[in-house]
Enzyme design. Structure first.
Site, PDB file in Angstrom:
ATOM      1  N   THR A   1      40.053  44.047  46.606  1.00 63.23           N
ATOM      2  CA  THR A   1      40.016  42.636  47.021  1.00 63.23           C
ATOM      3  C   THR A   1      38.576  42.164  47.173  1.00 63.23           C
ATOM      4  O   THR A   1      38.346  41.061  47.659  1.00 63.23           O
ATOM      5  CB  THR A   1      40.700  42.449  48.396  1.00 63.23           C
ATOM      6  OG1 THR A   1      40.097  43.371  49.322  1.00 63.23           O
ATOM      7  CG2 THR A   1      42.183  42.669  48.335  1.00 63.23           C
TER       8      THR A   1
ATOM      9  N   ARG B   1      35.177  42.636  44.887  1.00 61.64           N
ATOM     10  CA  ARG B   1      34.622  41.998  43.699  1.00 61.64           C
ATOM     11  C   ARG B   1      34.948  42.846  42.473  1.00 61.64           C
ATOM     12  O   ARG B   1      34.887  44.089  42.534  1.00 61.64           O
ATOM     13  CB  ARG B   1      33.096  41.857  43.802  1.00 61.64           C
ATOM     14  CG  ARG B   1      32.608  40.736  44.716  1.00 61.64           C
ATOM     15  CD  ARG B   1      32.948  39.349  44.148  1.00 61.64           C
ATOM     16  NE  ARG B   1      32.388  38.253  44.932  1.00 61.64           N
ATOM     17  CZ  ARG B   1      33.038  37.585  45.885  1.00 61.64           C
ATOM     18  NH1 ARG B   1      34.282  37.899  46.181  1.00 61.64           N
ATOM     19  NH2 ARG B   1      32.449  36.582  46.527  1.00 61.64           N
TER      20      ARG B   1
ATOM     21  N   GLU C   1      36.054  36.305  35.715  1.00 62.93           N
ATOM     22  CA  GLU C   1      36.829  35.326  36.495  1.00 62.93           C
ATOM     23  C   GLU C   1      36.311  33.926  36.193  1.00 62.93           C
ATOM     24  O   GLU C   1      35.088  33.744  36.116  1.00 62.93           O
ATOM     25  CB  GLU C   1      36.667  35.596  37.988  1.00 62.93           C
ATOM     26  CG  GLU C   1      37.312  36.886  38.440  1.00 62.93           C
ATOM     27  CD  GLU C   1      37.249  37.064  39.953  1.00 62.93           C
ATOM     28  OE1 GLU C   1      36.948  36.082  40.662  1.00 62.93           O
ATOM     29  OE2 GLU C   1      37.504  38.172  40.410  1.00 62.93           O
TER      30      GLU C   1
ATOM     31  N   HIS D   1      42.236  36.086  42.550  1.00 66.32           N
ATOM     32  CA  HIS D   1      41.155  35.941  43.551  1.00 66.32           C
ATOM     33  C   HIS D   1      41.558  34.944  44.657  1.00 66.32           C
ATOM     34  O   HIS D   1      40.936  33.893  44.815  1.00 66.32           O
ATOM     35  CB  HIS D   1      39.836  35.505  42.884  1.00 66.32           C
ATOM     36  CG  HIS D   1      38.639  35.775  43.751  1.00 66.32           C
ATOM     37  ND1 HIS D   1      37.409  36.142  43.229  1.00 66.32           N
ATOM     38  CD2 HIS D   1      38.461  35.725  45.099  1.00 66.32           C
ATOM     39  CE1 HIS D   1      36.546  36.297  44.218  1.00 66.32           C
ATOM     40  NE2 HIS D   1      37.161  36.049  45.372  1.00 66.32           N
TER      41      HIS D   1
ATOM     42  N   GLY E   1      42.171  36.111  47.971  1.00 66.08           N
ATOM     43  CA  GLY E   1      42.109  36.857  49.236  1.00 66.08           C
ATOM     44  C   GLY E   1      41.938  35.965  50.454  1.00 66.08           C
ATOM     45  O   GLY E   1      42.535  36.195  51.508  1.00 66.08           O
TER      46      GLY E   1
HETATM   47  C1  DGY Z   1      34.339  35.228  49.431  1.00 63.43           C
HETATM   48  O1  DGY Z   1      34.176  34.531  50.425  1.00 63.43           O
HETATM   49  O2  DGY Z   1      33.457  36.004  49.031  1.00 63.43           O
HETATM   50  C2  DGY Z   1      35.637  35.118  48.712  1.00 63.43           C
HETATM   51  O3  DGY Z   1      35.708  36.005  47.657  1.00 63.43           O
HETATM   52  C3  DGY Z   1      35.900  33.713  48.234  1.00 63.43           C
HETATM   53  O4  DGY Z   1      34.797  33.206  47.601  1.00 63.43           O
END
Ligand code: DGY
Length: 321
Positions: free
Chosen positions: A238, A240, A269, A287, A289
């Site tokens: 979750t 990168r 992405e 993406h 999360g």
């Molecule tokens: C973050 O905050 O890094 C999430 O992946 C959404 O951008």
């Protein structure tokens, strides 16, 4: 009264965030939520004092070099800042902030969803029922892996990693972790520390990634490290997409070395990886999360808190450079 600072919010944010921003700043919004090109970011930089971007806007060295010196702060709406060249922004004298803490629980929830979905073959089952081709049942039908009581390895025991560890304690999992530095016993909360990823992986029937993408963590999960996992392990990401060598993961998913994967993030992405999409033992999300109403408000407010502190002459709480 002094003019309000001009703030560019690059994407459509929550209504509450945009309302507060419009109250306190001279805002430039993006109601159509379109993605700006690098050239447009550079052009816009000449018209604003501050930018509130998302991880979809890339402030690489070229963009930063061409940006107007008018921009004094980039107050990210994300916790991850791999879309920002922090050294280049620092050299240009631009303050950069992010939004830690506020998305930890939402991201941990998605990690749980991915882990359960991968372990219990939720994508396969959903596709079967949805296609109207579920025509039999037997005790050997769609048998998956149980999470309860298993060993989970967490790579990166920051805020999200610890939030996830708290949740999975309800499943009686034995939690192992790797982090750049060992946590205090209070933060460890019973989790077992390993001094390297190599030491951690052989213990992981499940492994979940929660570290940032940096030059050092690109392809952290590669062919050699996948080989260290017990056979039939389950991988969740979750954090990168940059953390995983997707070619190596696909080979491991095909061989069964990795039984299943749950992925919310990808190297490319938006879009993802069409080769991963061919595999039944991968459960994927686009993406999302941190995509809850509560967390989107909290992320927007945290970015605005950082801007408010900066324009009041103080130190933003989440200043990175
Ligand atoms: C973050 O905050 O890094 C999430 O992946 C959404 O951008």
């Amino acid at each position: 009264m002094a003019d309000k600072p001009v703030l560019w919010i690059t994407r459509k944010l929550s209504d509450a965030t945009e309302a507060r921003a419009a109250r306190d700043y001279d805002v430039r919004l993006n109601p159509q939520d379109r993605l700006f090109t690098a050239d447009e970011i550079v052009a816009m930089s000449g018209e604003v004092d501050a930018i509130l971007p998302c991880h979809s806007e890339h402030f690489n060295a070229d963009v930063v070099a061409s940006m107007s010196p008018r921009v004094k702060i980039v107050a990210n709406h994300s916790v991850g800042v791999d879309h920002c060249d922090l050294n280049a922004l620092k050299a240009k004298g631009v303050v950069v902030t992010n939004t830690p803490d506020v998305l930890s629980d939402a991201t941990a929830e998605i990690a749980l969803l991915l882990m359960l979905a991968a372990a219990r073959r939720a994508g396969e089952g959903d596709r079967l029922v949805r296609a109207g081709v579920w025509n039999s049942w037997s005790p050997s039908f769609m048998v998956g892996t149980q999470m309860t009581g298993k060993r989970l390895g967490i790579v990166g025991m920051g805020r999200v990693g610890r939030a996830f560890a708290r949740i999975v304690q309800g499943f009686g999992m034995e939690i192992h972790y790797y982090n750049r530095s060992r946590l205090s016993p209070e933060l460890e909360n019973g989790a077992i520390y390993h001094a390297s990823v190599e030491d951690l992986l052989p213990h992981c029937q499940f492994v979940s990634l929660h570290c940032p993408a940096t030059p050092e963590t690109v392809d952290l999960i590669n062919e050699a490290r996948l080989a260290l996992l017990p056979d039939g392990a389950i991988l969740v990401n979750t954090a990168r997409g940059a953390l995983v060598d997707e070619t190596a993961l696909i080979a491991a998913l095909k061989s069964g070395k990795v039984a299943a994967a749950g992925l919310d993030v990808f190297k490319v992405e938006p879009g993802g990886n069409p080769e991963l999409a061919k595999l039944d033992n991968v459960f994927m999300l686009p993406h999302i999360g941190s995509a809850t109403r509560e967390t989107r408000d909290a992320m927007g407010f945290r970015a605005l808190d950082n801007l408010d502190a900066f324009f009041a002459g103080g130190e933003p709480r989440d200043r990175l450079v």
